[in-house]
Enzyme design. Sequence first.
Site, PDB file in Angstrom:
ATOM      1  N   GLU A  62       0.923  -1.209   0.106  1.00 45.98           N
ATOM      2  CA  GLU A  62      -0.060  -0.016  -0.105  1.00 45.98           C
ATOM      3  C   GLU A  62       0.777   1.276  -0.063  1.00 45.98           C
ATOM      4  O   GLU A  62       0.507   2.295  -0.545  1.00 45.98           O
ATOM      5  CB  GLU A  62      -0.835   0.081   0.978  1.00 45.98           C
ATOM      6  CG  GLU A  62      -0.506  -0.243   2.344  1.00 45.98           C
ATOM      7  CD  GLU A  62      -1.603  -0.588   3.706  1.00 45.98           C
ATOM      8  OE1 GLU A  62      -2.830  -0.324   3.375  1.00 45.98           O
ATOM      9  OE2 GLU A  62      -0.985  -0.769   4.746  1.00 45.98           O
ATOM     10  N   ASP A  86      -8.875 -12.209   6.819  1.00 46.58           N
ATOM     11  CA  ASP A  86      -9.060 -13.571   7.488  1.00 46.58           C
ATOM     12  C   ASP A  86      -9.860 -13.784   8.516  1.00 46.58           C
ATOM     13  O   ASP A  86     -10.385 -12.516   9.126  1.00 46.58           O
ATOM     14  CB  ASP A  86      -7.513 -14.156   7.854  1.00 46.58           C
ATOM     15  CG  ASP A  86      -7.048 -13.300   8.765  1.00 46.58           C
ATOM     16  OD1 ASP A  86      -6.161 -12.524   8.468  1.00 46.58           O
ATOM     17  OD2 ASP A  86      -7.200 -13.697  10.051  1.00 46.58           O
TER      18      ASP A  86
HETATM   19  N1  ADE Z   1      -3.829  -9.098  10.754  1.00 45.38           N
HETATM   20  C1  ADE Z   1      -4.394  -9.790   9.765  1.00 45.38           C
HETATM   21  N2  ADE Z   1      -4.983 -10.837  10.170  1.00 45.38           N
HETATM   22  C2  ADE Z   1      -4.550 -11.102  11.339  1.00 45.38           C
HETATM   23  C3  ADE Z   1      -4.769 -12.360  12.703  1.00 45.38           C
HETATM   24  N3  ADE Z   1      -5.451 -13.190  12.136  1.00 45.38           N
HETATM   25  N4  ADE Z   1      -4.247 -11.968  13.669  1.00 45.38           N
HETATM   26  C4  ADE Z   1      -3.613 -10.753  14.035  1.00 45.38           C
HETATM   27  N5  ADE Z   1      -3.346  -9.708  13.165  1.00 45.38           N
HETATM   28  C5  ADE Z   1      -3.950 -10.030  11.701  1.00 45.38           C
END
Ligand code: ADE
Length: 244
Positions: free
Chosen positions: A7, A213
Amino acid sequence: MGAMPEEIEGLVDLMANVTEVNIGMRTYYSGTLNGNKVVVVFSRWGKVAAATTVTTLVLHFGITELLFTGVAGAVDAGLNIGDVVVAQRLVQHDMDARPLLPRFEVPLLQKTYFETDEALRARAVKAVEYLVESRHLHQLTENRFLQKFGIEKPAVYTGDIASGDHFFSNAAAKHRLVEMLPHTLCVEMEGAAVAQVCYEYRIPFVVIRTISDTADEHSPLDFPLFVRHIASRYSVAVVKAMVS
Ligand code: ADE
């Protein structure tokens, strides 16, 4: 400031009159974006890295406001991959000075939550809503990537973000966090540290995170692909729309 190198590259490409300065293993890019003076930098990962980077932005570059973008893992079951969270409050989920202080309270500040700036928050929500409604975010990437990650119409949420030096990759840890901090929308590793430094130096700030996620072992995610083709492009578009 961004938590993904991609980014930063995307934003620097949009800037005019760019100069580079290296301080403490970070490259700071100064220049103008839509006629506004800006400094763009990769935060690096984790609370210490991000706090150090913000401190340099404040003391060396004299910034007067801060936008922080990146990705986050969903904790609230209503969130989908590709949604965007604009932080209302940030909390350090790994802060624990018991029995001296209540759990999560930051020593010497009598604060557990750091609030983002109301005006920047409103600008961020407006920018994301506009980009979603105009389908601009869809045009930033190829359909096959949107399909791969199951992204239809991203939603924008405002609420709590929990930060700490932990990457959540199992459901049990995520559920323990939700029990302790039930209002949390998503987790990441920098925002609340940035928030503390901005609070201490009175710098208005906002944190904007794209959900990458589900913060558990079921996340079928190709992380680098998501960052390169979705999240970094969202961030660049949102910052560009906000700095106008
Ligand atoms: N950033 C993106 N996904 C994450 C996760 N599962 N845990 C901590 N920081 C994150």
